[in-house]
Design a protein around this motif. Structure first.
Motif, PDB file in Angstrom:
ATOM      1  N   VAL A 183       0.787  -1.994  -0.217  1.00 23.61           N
ATOM      2  CA  VAL A 183      -0.160   0.044  -0.154  1.00 23.61           C
ATOM      3  C   VAL A 183       0.945   1.139   0.018  1.00 23.61           C
ATOM      4  O   VAL A 183       0.555   2.203  -0.810  1.00 23.61           O
ATOM      5  CB  VAL A 183      -1.061   0.137   0.994  1.00 23.61           C
ATOM      6  CG1 VAL A 183       0.003   0.210   2.877  1.00 23.61           C
ATOM      7  CG2 VAL A 183      -2.066   0.846   1.217  1.00 23.61           C
ATOM      8  N   HIS A 184       2.286   1.540   0.632  1.00 25.44           N
ATOM      9  CA  HIS A 184       3.280   2.075   0.335  1.00 25.44           C
ATOM     10  C   HIS A 184       3.022   2.327  -0.656  1.00 25.44           C
ATOM     11  O   HIS A 184       3.768   3.773  -1.184  1.00 25.44           O
ATOM     12  CB  HIS A 184       3.836   2.272   1.625  1.00 25.44           C
ATOM     13  CG  HIS A 184       3.760   2.158   2.644  1.00 25.44           C
ATOM     14  ND1 HIS A 184       4.467   1.602   3.763  1.00 25.44           N
ATOM     15  CD2 HIS A 184       2.660   2.494   3.412  1.00 25.44           C
ATOM     16  CE1 HIS A 184       4.235   2.229   4.931  1.00 25.44           C
ATOM     17  NE2 HIS A 184       3.094   2.949   5.138  1.00 25.44           N
ATOM     18  N   ILE A 185       3.589   0.643  -2.089  1.00 32.00           N
ATOM     19  CA  ILE A 185       3.932   1.552  -3.075  1.00 32.00           C
ATOM     20  C   ILE A 185       2.942   1.732  -3.754  1.00 32.00           C
ATOM     21  O   ILE A 185       3.416   2.855  -4.683  1.00 32.00           O
ATOM     22  CB  ILE A 185       4.659   0.158  -3.712  1.00 32.00           C
ATOM     23  CG1 ILE A 185       5.877  -0.209  -2.638  1.00 32.00           C
ATOM     24  CG2 ILE A 185       5.305   1.128  -5.095  1.00 32.00           C
ATOM     25  CD1 ILE A 185       6.196  -1.378  -3.015  1.00 32.00           C
ATOM     26  N   SER A 186       1.381   1.753  -3.690  1.00 30.00           N
ATOM     27  CA  SER A 186       0.725   2.387  -4.568  1.00 30.00           C
ATOM     28  C   SER A 186       0.631   3.579  -3.935  1.00 30.00           C
ATOM     29  O   SER A 186       0.256   4.490  -4.502  1.00 30.00           O
ATOM     30  CB  SER A 186      -0.679   1.258  -4.215  1.00 30.00           C
ATOM     31  OG  SER A 186      -0.689  -0.187  -4.009  1.00 30.00           O
ATOM     32  N   ALA A 187      -0.127   3.796  -3.335  1.00 28.50           N
ATOM     33  CA  ALA A 187       0.040   4.888  -2.341  1.00 28.50           C
ATOM     34  C   ALA A 187       0.996   5.850  -3.162  1.00 28.50           C
ATOM     35  O   ALA A 187       0.705   7.286  -4.064  1.00 28.50           O
ATOM     36  CB  ALA A 187      -0.087   5.755  -1.229  1.00 28.50           C
ATOM     37  N   ALA A 188       2.091   5.693  -3.152  1.00 30.00           N
ATOM     38  CA  ALA A 188       3.040   6.680  -4.276  1.00 30.00           C
ATOM     39  C   ALA A 188       2.934   7.106  -5.708  1.00 30.00           C
ATOM     40  O   ALA A 188       2.892   7.808  -6.262  1.00 30.00           O
ATOM     41  CB  ALA A 188       4.799   6.386  -3.757  1.00 30.00           C
ATOM     42  N   ARG A 189       2.742   5.908  -5.962  1.00 36.04           N
ATOM     43  CA  ARG A 189       2.278   4.995  -7.474  1.00 36.04           C
ATOM     44  C   ARG A 189       1.007   6.697  -8.059  1.00 36.04           C
ATOM     45  O   ARG A 189       1.088   7.127  -8.921  1.00 36.04           O
ATOM     46  CB  ARG A 189       2.175   4.124  -8.173  1.00 36.04           C
ATOM     47  CG  ARG A 189       3.408   3.207  -8.124  1.00 36.04           C
ATOM     48  CD  ARG A 189       2.731   2.146  -8.599  1.00 36.04           C
ATOM     49  NE  ARG A 189       2.351   2.071  -9.902  1.00 36.04           N
ATOM     50  CZ  ARG A 189       1.878   0.606 -10.302  1.00 36.04           C
ATOM     51  NH1 ARG A 189       1.643  -0.127 -10.036  1.00 36.04           N
ATOM     52  NH2 ARG A 189       1.901   1.039 -11.590  1.00 36.04           N
ATOM     53  N   VAL A 190       0.005   6.010  -6.789  1.00 37.40           N
ATOM     54  CA  VAL A 190      -1.041   8.016  -7.001  1.00 37.40           C
ATOM     55  C   VAL A 190      -0.913   8.653  -7.031  1.00 37.40           C
ATOM     56  O   VAL A 190      -1.479   9.735  -7.820  1.00 37.40           O
ATOM     57  CB  VAL A 190      -1.932   6.930  -6.334  1.00 37.40           C
ATOM     58  CG1 VAL A 190      -3.666   7.855  -6.494  1.00 37.40           C
ATOM     59  CG2 VAL A 190      -3.055   5.105  -6.347  1.00 37.40           C
ATOM     60  N   MET A 191       0.197   8.985  -6.493  1.00 41.10           N
ATOM     61  CA  MET A 191       0.222  10.301  -6.277  1.00 41.10           C
ATOM     62  C   MET A 191       1.182  11.033  -6.831  1.00 41.10           C
ATOM     63  O   MET A 191       2.227  11.924  -7.034  1.00 41.10           O
ATOM     64  CB  MET A 191       1.324  10.884  -4.616  1.00 41.10           C
ATOM     65  CG  MET A 191       0.037  10.414  -3.679  1.00 41.10           C
ATOM     66  SD  MET A 191       0.913  11.418  -2.242  1.00 41.10           S
ATOM     67  CE  MET A 191       1.920   9.263  -1.720  1.00 41.10           C
ATOM     68  N   GLY A 192       1.794   9.945  -8.699  1.00 41.67           N
ATOM     69  CA  GLY A 192       2.766  10.002  -8.989  1.00 41.67           C
ATOM     70  C   GLY A 192       4.005  10.892  -9.039  1.00 41.67           C
ATOM     71  O   GLY A 192       5.169  11.875  -9.727  1.00 41.67           O
ATOM     72  N   ALA A 193       4.697   9.313  -8.199  1.00 38.71           N
ATOM     73  CA  ALA A 193       5.945   9.851  -7.885  1.00 38.71           C
ATOM     74  C   ALA A 193       7.161   9.165  -8.741  1.00 38.71           C
ATOM     75  O   ALA A 193       6.791   8.105  -9.585  1.00 38.71           O
ATOM     76  CB  ALA A 193       6.492   8.656  -6.669  1.00 38.71           C
TER      77      ALA A 193
END
Lengths: 256, 256
Positions: free
Chosen positions: B152-162
């Protein structure tokens, strides 16, 4: 931003999660997806976020095919999605820093958003130091700070107690009214769906098919959902909850 | 807070007790053995005091510390990079991990003859052996931690456009830091053992290991015990004071 599923199928190996799913979510609409656990509604949401790709069929956002995540379409997770090594302020600011905004403006903006979700004074706390409800307020601030056109919510308040959940539903409702993103909400909570959504889609077991769509329209609502009692019973019934099992007399007998 | 303070005091007390017991057994051995085989504790402490007032001691200490610093530093740097990259590459991860486990089982001192001939007599073979000793536990701990970063930490960053780089710096690196520190402490133990033994074997210019080996050669048991005392004190200071401090600084959020 208009979202369109056409003939979307998703399978993991032999497991068919979604089969030839069609729907259009209008710009600015608030849609709630309710259904039994594991029916594939979260998969629909993750595909909208661009975290997963359809096995076949097309999925478009604003006319463009959804190929990868974008800050335009942000996702709020159930919990534990805040970074434990960052303060609440840094967690919120990160959403802007990932878009290469300077740190100073990101922090200033993050302060503003934390106060919009009534977290002023908690900027320098770490997630484990605050309550679950406060963590989800922070998660909402982090989602809204990037001004997404599409807000995707994956059972955002599922881990909270009933009272905190209702408070956060109001916070979310206010934010949606002010920012007016297109919203797709996945929830187990029928009352939450009725309170927040313009349209409720009720899903069956896997592969997910729509059992019923309820158009509520965009009308101001409070937590008093008595006007929606019929719809509520119908949705609960579709979800397999036998709503006329207990008469009031029965339940009195049980509690005695 | 209160709790961690009391445990801090308790662990200090345990350390003092442990040192007292070790010195007691040493002294008991000294009573039974003749002076030329085992010096009394006060005699060794007297020699230590004399050493601390001589320039020669500091030359050796300086040499050893710079070899340790360069070797250990390089091992941490490359170990972190290999661990992060290896941990994110699903294809090569298991092979890489197996290779590390095999290489790790070779005592680092076994590499001395090879590097002595390859690089010639000098500082380099000692530094390389120190680095080898520290590299594997660092790489392995970072790789294992990278593998288990919360989805979920990785998905959250991807969703925020990292971007990839932002993801590495702001998500993966802080997420693996707790395990990295444990690995780095393990790596320090290896590096320290490798340093002293390599210095004893290679015997290039002044150094703690060389000084110990020399005392042994001239049968100066007071010198031997004094050197062992220095090696033990330094290891304890570096591990328990410096590395523990860095750990508390980096993982401050966990101790709040």
């Amino acid at each position: 931003m208009e979202l369109q599923f056409s003939q979307v199928t998703k399978s993991f190996g032999d497991l068919n999660v979604i089969k030839q799913f069609d729907t259009t979510i209008r710009n600015g609409e608030i849609v709630a997806l309710v259904g039994p656990s594991g029916c594939g509604k979260s998969t629909l949401l993750h595909m909208l976020a661009g975290l997963q790709q359809p096995t076949s069929g097309t999925l478009t956002a604003g006319g463009a095919s959804v190929a990868k995540p974008s800050p335009e379409r942000t996702l709020v997770f159930q919990e534990h999605a805040l970074y434990p090594w960052m303060t609440l302020l840094d967690n919120v600011a990160l959403a802007l820093e990932f878009q290469d905004k300077p740190r100073k403006t990101s922090l200033a903006e993050a302060r503003k958003w934390l106060s919009r979700v009534k977290l002023e004074g908690f900027e320098d706390y770490y997630p484990h130091q605050v309550s679950g409800g406060m963590r989800q307020r922070c998660a909402l601030a982090r989602a809204f700070i990037a001004r997404p056109k599409v807000l995707l919510l994956d059972e955002p308040f599922g881990a909270l107690d009933a009272l905190t959940r209702m408070t956060l539903q109001s916070v979310l409702k206010d934010l949606i009214e002010e920012e007016r993103p297109t919203v797709v909400l996945v929830t187990h909570d029928v009352d939450e769906a009725l309170y927040l959504a313009d349209r409720v889609m009720v899903f069956s077991q896997r592969p997910a098919t729509v059992l019923r769509e309820v158009e509520l329209g965009h009308i101001p609502k409070t937590h008093d959902l008595t006007a929606f009692a019929d719809v509520r019973l119908e949705v609960l019934h579709l979800l397999g909850i036998d709503t006329d099992e207990h008469t009031p007399a029965d339940s009195q007998g049980e509690t005695a | 807070m209160n709790n961690s303070q009391t445990t801090g005091v308790a662990s200090k007390r345990a350390y003092v007790a442990a040192i007292a017991i070790i010195l007691f057994f040493w002294q008991v051995a000294a009573w039974f053995l003749p002076d030329f085989l085992m010096p009394d504790v006060p005699v060794a402490l007297q020699r230590l005091w004399e050493e601390l007032n001589s320039g020669e001691f500091y030359e050796g200490l300086g040499n050893s510390m710079s070899r340790l610093g360069i070797g250990y530093g390089a091992a941490l740097f490359f170990g972190i990079i290999l661990g992060l990259v290896g941990g994110t590459l699903d294809m090569v991860r298991s092979t890489l991990k197996a290779a590390i486990i095999i290489l790790q089982s070779i005592p680092s001192i076994a590499w001395v003859p090879l590097f002595l001939i390859l690089m010639g007599f000098g500082n380099m073979p000692i530094i390389v052996v120190v680095a080898i000793g520290a590299f594997f536990p660092t790489a392995l701990s970072v790789m294992n931690a990278t593998e288990s970063v919360e989805k979920v930490h990785i998905s959250a960053a991807r969703v925020m456009g990292a971007s990839k780089m932002q993801m590495l710096k702001r998500v993966y690196f802080p997420a693996v830091t707790p395990e990295l520190i444990t690995g780095a402490q393990l790596a320090f133990g290896n590096a320290w053992r490798a340093l002293i033994s390599a210095e004893m074997i290679v015997g290039f210019s002044a150094g703690l290991g060389k000084s110990l080996a020399y005392s042994g050669e001239i049968a100066d048991m007071t010198g031997v015990m004094t050197n062992i005392l220095v090696i033990a004190i330094l290891a304890a200071v570096i591990d328990q004071v410096i590395l523990e401090r860095i750990k508390h600084r980096l993982l401050r959020y966990q101790y709040l």
